[in-house]
Every structure is written in C-alpha cells, then in structure tokens.
Design a protein around this motif. Structure first.
Motif, mmCIF file in Angstrom:
data_model
loop_
_atom_site.group_PDB
_atom_site.id
_atom_site.type_symbol
_atom_site.label_atom_id
_atom_site.label_comp_id
_atom_site.label_asym_id
_atom_site.label_seq_id
_atom_site.Cartn_x
_atom_site.Cartn_y
_atom_site.Cartn_z
ATOM 1 N N ILE A 100 0.849 -1.195 0.000
ATOM 2 C CA ILE A 100 0.000 0.000 0.000
ATOM 3 C C ILE A 100 0.882 1.241 0.000
ATOM 4 O O ILE A 100 1.938 1.267 0.637
ATOM 5 C CB ILE A 100 -0.929 0.001 1.230
ATOM 6 N N GLY A 101 0.441 2.292 -0.716
ATOM 7 C CA GLY A 101 1.188 3.547 -0.754
ATOM 8 C C GLY A 101 0.279 4.739 -0.524
ATOM 9 O O GLY A 101 -0.881 4.744 -0.958
ATOM 10 N N PHE A 102 0.801 5.743 0.151
ATOM 11 C CA PHE A 102 0.083 6.995 0.386
ATOM 12 C C PHE A 102 0.882 8.134 -0.220
ATOM 13 O O PHE A 102 2.007 8.416 0.214
ATOM 14 C CB PHE A 102 -0.124 7.233 1.884
ATOM 15 N N THR A 133 1.300 5.177 -11.827
ATOM 16 C CA THR A 133 2.341 4.197 -12.128
ATOM 17 C C THR A 133 2.438 3.140 -11.033
ATOM 18 O O THR A 133 2.505 1.927 -11.321
ATOM 19 C CB THR A 133 3.692 4.904 -12.299
ATOM 20 N N PHE A 134 2.452 3.569 -9.784
ATOM 21 C CA PHE A 134 2.536 2.612 -8.685
ATOM 22 C C PHE A 134 1.305 1.702 -8.642
ATOM 23 O O PHE A 134 1.420 0.513 -8.347
ATOM 24 C CB PHE A 134 2.682 3.351 -7.352
ATOM 25 N N GLN A 135 0.129 2.261 -8.935
ATOM 26 C CA GLN A 135 -1.069 1.423 -8.982
ATOM 27 C C GLN A 135 -0.869 0.298 -9.998
ATOM 28 O O GLN A 135 -1.221 -0.850 -9.748
ATOM 29 C CB GLN A 135 -2.277 2.278 -9.349
ATOM 30 N N GLY A 136 -0.297 0.632 -11.148
ATOM 31 C CA GLY A 136 -0.031 -0.369 -12.168
ATOM 32 C C GLY A 136 1.047 -1.356 -11.776
ATOM 33 O O GLY A 136 1.105 -2.471 -12.318
ATOM 34 N N MET A 137 1.912 -0.960 -10.857
ATOM 35 C CA MET A 137 2.970 -1.862 -10.377
ATOM 36 C C MET A 137 2.476 -2.805 -9.275
ATOM 37 O O MET A 137 3.245 -3.607 -8.764
ATOM 38 C CB MET A 137 4.146 -1.034 -9.839
ATOM 39 N N GLY A 138 1.198 -2.665 -8.885
ATOM 40 C CA GLY A 138 0.660 -3.543 -7.853
ATOM 41 C C GLY A 138 0.664 -2.955 -6.458
ATOM 42 O O GLY A 138 0.374 -3.669 -5.490
ATOM 43 N N ILE A 139 0.963 -1.656 -6.345
ATOM 44 C CA ILE A 139 0.936 -0.968 -5.049
ATOM 45 C C ILE A 139 -0.399 -0.243 -4.940
ATOM 46 O O ILE A 139 -0.677 0.666 -5.732
ATOM 47 C CB ILE A 139 2.091 0.044 -4.930
ATOM 48 N N SER A 140 -1.229 -0.611 -3.988
ATOM 49 C CA SER A 140 -2.510 0.070 -3.805
ATOM 50 C C SER A 140 -2.234 1.487 -3.314
ATOM 51 O O SER A 140 -1.877 1.702 -2.152
ATOM 52 C CB SER A 140 -3.371 -0.681 -2.789
ATOM 53 N N THR A 141 -2.407 2.467 -4.204
ATOM 54 C CA THR A 141 -1.952 3.834 -3.939
ATOM 55 C C THR A 141 -3.126 4.775 -3.723
ATOM 56 O O THR A 141 -4.074 4.797 -4.505
ATOM 57 C CB THR A 141 -1.076 4.337 -5.097
ATOM 58 N N ILE A 142 -3.027 5.554 -2.662
ATOM 59 C CA ILE A 142 -4.054 6.522 -2.299
ATOM 60 C C ILE A 142 -3.452 7.917 -2.357
ATOM 61 O O ILE A 142 -2.461 8.200 -1.685
ATOM 62 C CB ILE A 142 -4.599 6.260 -0.881
ATOM 63 N N LEU A 143 -4.045 8.776 -3.153
ATOM 64 C CA LEU A 143 -3.668 10.186 -3.165
ATOM 65 C C LEU A 143 -4.465 10.913 -2.095
ATOM 66 O O LEU A 143 -5.693 10.793 -2.035
ATOM 67 C CB LEU A 143 -3.966 10.795 -4.532
ATOM 68 N N VAL A 144 -3.770 11.665 -1.249
ATOM 69 C CA VAL A 144 -4.405 12.484 -0.219
ATOM 70 C C VAL A 144 -4.013 13.930 -0.476
ATOM 71 O O VAL A 144 -2.828 14.257 -0.513
ATOM 72 C CB VAL A 144 -3.979 12.063 1.203
ATOM 73 N N GLU A 145 -5.004 14.790 -0.681
ATOM 74 C CA GLU A 145 -4.769 16.209 -0.965
ATOM 75 C C GLU A 145 -5.375 17.055 0.145
ATOM 76 O O GLU A 145 -6.571 16.962 0.431
ATOM 77 C CB GLU A 145 -5.406 16.599 -2.303
ATOM 78 N N SER A 146 -4.556 17.894 0.764
ATOM 79 C CA SER A 146 -5.038 18.797 1.818
ATOM 80 C C SER A 146 -5.411 20.131 1.191
ATOM 81 O O SER A 146 -4.572 20.807 0.606
ATOM 82 C CB SER A 146 -3.948 19.001 2.877
ATOM 83 N N GLY A 147 -6.694 20.506 1.333
ATOM 84 C CA GLY A 147 -7.185 21.728 0.723
ATOM 85 C C GLY A 147 -7.324 22.864 1.717
ATOM 86 O O GLY A 147 -6.360 23.249 2.384
ATOM 87 N N GLY A 148 -8.524 23.394 1.856
ATOM 88 C CA GLY A 148 -8.722 24.564 2.701
ATOM 89 C C GLY A 148 -9.731 24.327 3.805
ATOM 90 O O GLY A 148 -10.579 23.438 3.730
#
Length: 492
Positions: free
Chosen positions: A186-188, A262-277
C-alpha cells in the motif's frame, strides 16, 4: 453434530471477539484525536518547513532507537532524501510527502504520527496493533530543494510527480528505487491542493480530497485499485465525523506520467491524499490534525483488514473537487463603471507572496470575477444589496504621524472613507505591510476608482455614502465591529 455445533459456536465467538476488538480500536483512535496535542510536534509551528528542520527531527527519532533511517538519494542541490522505517509487521506501507516543495501539510502530520508511535501511554495497545502488523516506510520530504524555496517543482524546474516514466529527477529516481526495493502493498501519496476547491458545487470546502488513481486509460478496477478505494472509504467515514461534507475526490483520468498511476499499475494500492482549505486555517494546522487522524484510521484498518468490508459503490457518493470557491464573494453590489450603473457580484481571490526567506507569506487580494457567480461561494460572503462600491480616499500626513497611529485610529479613519495614507515628508515603502490597516501610497490620487478584473481589492461598500464594509487587500472588515487586524495591507 455436537462437534459441528461446537466448532460453529467457537467460530461465532471468535468473530464476535474480533468485531469487539475492532470497535475498541476505533474508539481508541477517537481518543487519540482528543489527545492530539500530546503528540503534535511543537517544533513545527507553520507550514514553511525546511530540510534542516526535517533532518533535525529525524535525528531525534532515530536516536530513540525506534526508527531506522537511511539516505535513499540526494536532491539536485545535494540535500539528503531520507527514508524512515518503523514496525515489524508483514504488510509494508509506503508514505511519501512533499514531492511538491510547497505542499507540507502531511509532512507536519507525519512528525505528529512519529511522536504518537514513539510515546508510551494508555494507547499502547493501538501502537502494538499498528507496529505489530505493519512495516511503515516514510519519506517525509521528497523534494527538499523545492521546500527550501517554497515552490512546487524541483531545482531543475521539473514536476517530480510527473516524472514517473522518464525519471529525469534524482528525487523521482530515489522514490522509484525505494518502491521497487521494498515492494510495498500500500502507498500513500501525500499532497496539498488549492484552498479554492469545494466538495461538489456548494459552499463546503474540499478540506481533504482523495483519489484511487487509475492504472490504465479505461480506468479498470482490479484488486489493487479496489483496496485503495476501500481504504479511501475508510478514511472518508472517519473524517466525516470531524468535517462533515468537506471531503471530496479527484477525477480519475489516467496519467501515465504520475507516480500514483504508475505505482497502482505496479501492484501498489496507492491513495492520493490532498489537503485543501478550511476556514480561518491559513497555516493548515487543523488540516494537519485531520491528516494525522485519517492516516491513523487507515493504519488500523490495514492492520485489521477491515477496509475489505467497504462497498465500492459508496465511492461514487463522494463529491468531486470543484473549483468553485473565492476567498471573498460580494453579492449584488451596485457599481458605477464609465457612467453605467449596474448591480453584480465580485469574486475576490488572495494570491500568496513569499517572504524573502521563503519562510513566511503575505497576501495580495484581487478581483477575479465580475458578473454572474451561479454555483460559486466564498469563504467570506457579503450580501451587498443596498450597498455601493466606493473608492477609498487618501489621507495626507507626515511619516511620524502615521507611525503614531493606533489600530483604533486607523479603523476610525477607514470608517470615514480613508483607505490610504500618503506621507507629505518622504517616500513610503512599497509591497506588503504587516501590522497596519491603512495602505500607504506615493500617488496623489487613488487609481482604484471602480471594480475591474485583476484590480486589487481595496475598496469600500457604502450605504447612503457611509462605509459599511472595507475590503482591505481582499480581507473583509465589518465596520460596525472593532476589527483591528488583517494579515497585511500594501504600500504602493
């Protein structure tokens, strides 16, 4: 039959015990939220982290013996890219922050998490659960050169997040090499986004936004991406208890240049976390706490694999990011422009101006929209029906008289229609001015006579000739109240 029933009973009891344990753990995470100030890294007081700050904090944690640190590469300017490891579990989780140098909210939260994981208190069972089941790998500042200058890109002006294919940047190569070496499950991918995004077409700020990136153009859903989506749903559920309605998701169009895709395609379950306002949180200190809480919930869910119960259909219910916010929205104001009187709306945005040491920020408020603002909102809104856009006057005085003005005296001058001071015995400075309400000018006349796109937001809103509101550099002053500070005004 008796044996079968006994086995069934045992299985049922085990399931009930595991469910009860999960409930205790989730309750414990909420208790950690209540105790957050214990773990908040006090050295970090604003978002302008530098590489030296990060290295110093890393040294503090590695000295305890709980964390292992290694240098996995160097930036363009030779600054170390550090990788920390903690935990003895089978599930490897990789987190990286600040691959864009001016996006540090999650970096702050990671050091709060380090303090939590290193502590010894009533939450030890929670730590044991996390560290006994996970092996955490953290790169807290991937782009230290960008952080040093508080800019998005690295020092050869390449966006590290869009360097996953070409790997031109040493920062991108370091992250890719680490991922291939440890092969995390898993990746964050931890970022910041504009504070002007909303969670859907409404007034709710997109305080945290998520994405389970696609790994191909058809946006297929395999088990790897499914797990990332289910973890987002877990974090969303937790965050809705703290900031209901303020969680959004990104469009999932595939971009092969990006590390998440790219990481998702490599088999790493990747979650993007964006901090807004979030309202009245310019240094993102409350959003920092939300990051801490969201990641802690994710760790527990990964350790117990409870994310697997989340239904993918619920992901569609998370509203998409919408660029539909202004810092200030003035509705239904009367404007006279070249002799034409009309009523309309003004959308005002405050851009950021870096301080000389890239360690502070000033703001420059300008009019970005003039006209119909359907389905847009403002952090601050003024219903200006019955009010008229009014230019501010210039007050002439000597420099020492200006220096002697109290905040209350400045406010009183604004209430009588003044927004600017011109020194009669010298040239005043230009640029951002802190600790004042009145702007300085070296001009004889105020050039801001009406509302125009791109015009600085320095004007009054009046009723029957009497100022009711002042817009000072894009900040609202309600002149019926004794408000005596704004972040900064300007010298012209």
């Amino acid at each position: 039959m008796i044996r079968s029933n006994s086995l069934l009973l045992c299985a049922l009891l085990l399931t009930m015990f595991q469910a009860a344990m999960c409930q205790v753990d989730l309750k414990s995470v909420d208790q950690v939220w209540d105790h957050y100030e214990r773990y908040k890294e006090t050295v970090i007081t604003n978002r302008f982290l530098k590489h030296s700050d990060v290295v110093s904090l890393i040294n503090k944690h590695t000295a305890s013996g709980l964390f292992i640190s290694e240098e996995i590469g160097q930036s363009v300017r030779g600054r170390s890219i550090n990788h920390l490891t903690i935990g003895t579990g089978k599930t490897k989780v990789l987190l990286w922050s600040q691959m864009h140098g001016d996006e540090s909210t999650a970096t702050m939260a990671l050091f709060d998490l380090f303090n939590f994981l290193a502590a010894d208190d009533e939450h030890n069972d929670l730590r044991k659960l996390i560290l006994g089941n996970l092996e955490l790998h953290i790169v807290p500042m991937l782009n230290p050169d960008g952080a040093q200058q508080w800019k998005r890109r690295n020092d050869i002006e390449i966006d590290v997040n869009r360097d996953a294919r070409m790997l031109v940047t040493p920062e991108g190569r370091a992250l890719m090499s680490l991922a291939k070496k440890i092969q995390p499950e898993i990746g964050f991918n931890l970022h910041d986004q504009s504070t002007l995004y909303a969670a859907g077409r409404n007034e709710n700020t997109a305080t945290i936004s998520f994405l389970a990136p696609a790994y191909d153009y058809p946006k297929s859903m395999n088990e790897v991406r499914k797990r990332a989506t289910q973890l987002i749903l877990t974090m969303n559920k937790a965050l809705q208890t703290k900031v209901p309605g303020k969680i959004a998701k990104y469009d999932d169009a595939f971009d092969p240049r990006c590390f998440g895709d790219t990481f998702q395609g490599m088999g790493i379950s990747t979650i993007l976390v964006e901090s807004g306002g979030y309202y009245a949180d310019p240094e993102k200190q409350f959003i920092r706490k939300l990051n801490f809480y969201a990641l802690l919930n994710a760790f527990v869910s990964i350790a117990e694999k409870t994310y697997a119960s989340q239904k993918l259909a619920d992901y569609q219910a998370i509203p998409e990011n919408s660029r539909s916010l202004y810092d200030v929205l003035v509705r239904n104001v009367s404007i006279n422009k070249e002799g034409i009187q009309f009523r309309t709306n003004l959308g005002i945005v405050r851009s950021q101006i870096k301080g000389p040491d890239s360690g502070s920020m000033s703001y420059n408020g300008r009019i970005e929209e003039l006209g119909d603002v359907e389905l847009t909102h403002g952090y601050d809104e003024i219903e200006a029906s019955g009010l008229t856009f009014t230019p501010g006057n210039i007050k002439l005085m000597r420099k020492r008289e200006w220096e002697a003005l109290s905040p209350q005296q400045e406010l009183d001058l604004i209430r009588t229609g003044y927004l600017f001071v011109k020194w009669t015995d010298g040239t005043s400075p230009s640029g951002p001015l802190n600790g004042r309400l009145l702007n300085l000018t070296n001009k004889k006349n105020n050039t801001i006579q009406t509302a125009s796109i791109g015009q600085q937001a320095q004007f009054l809103l009046s009723r029957d000739g009497k100022p009711v509101y002042a817009l000072l550099n894009g900040y609202v002053l309600d002149l019926t109240k004794d408000v005596t500070t704004v972040p900064n005004v300007f010298g012209y």
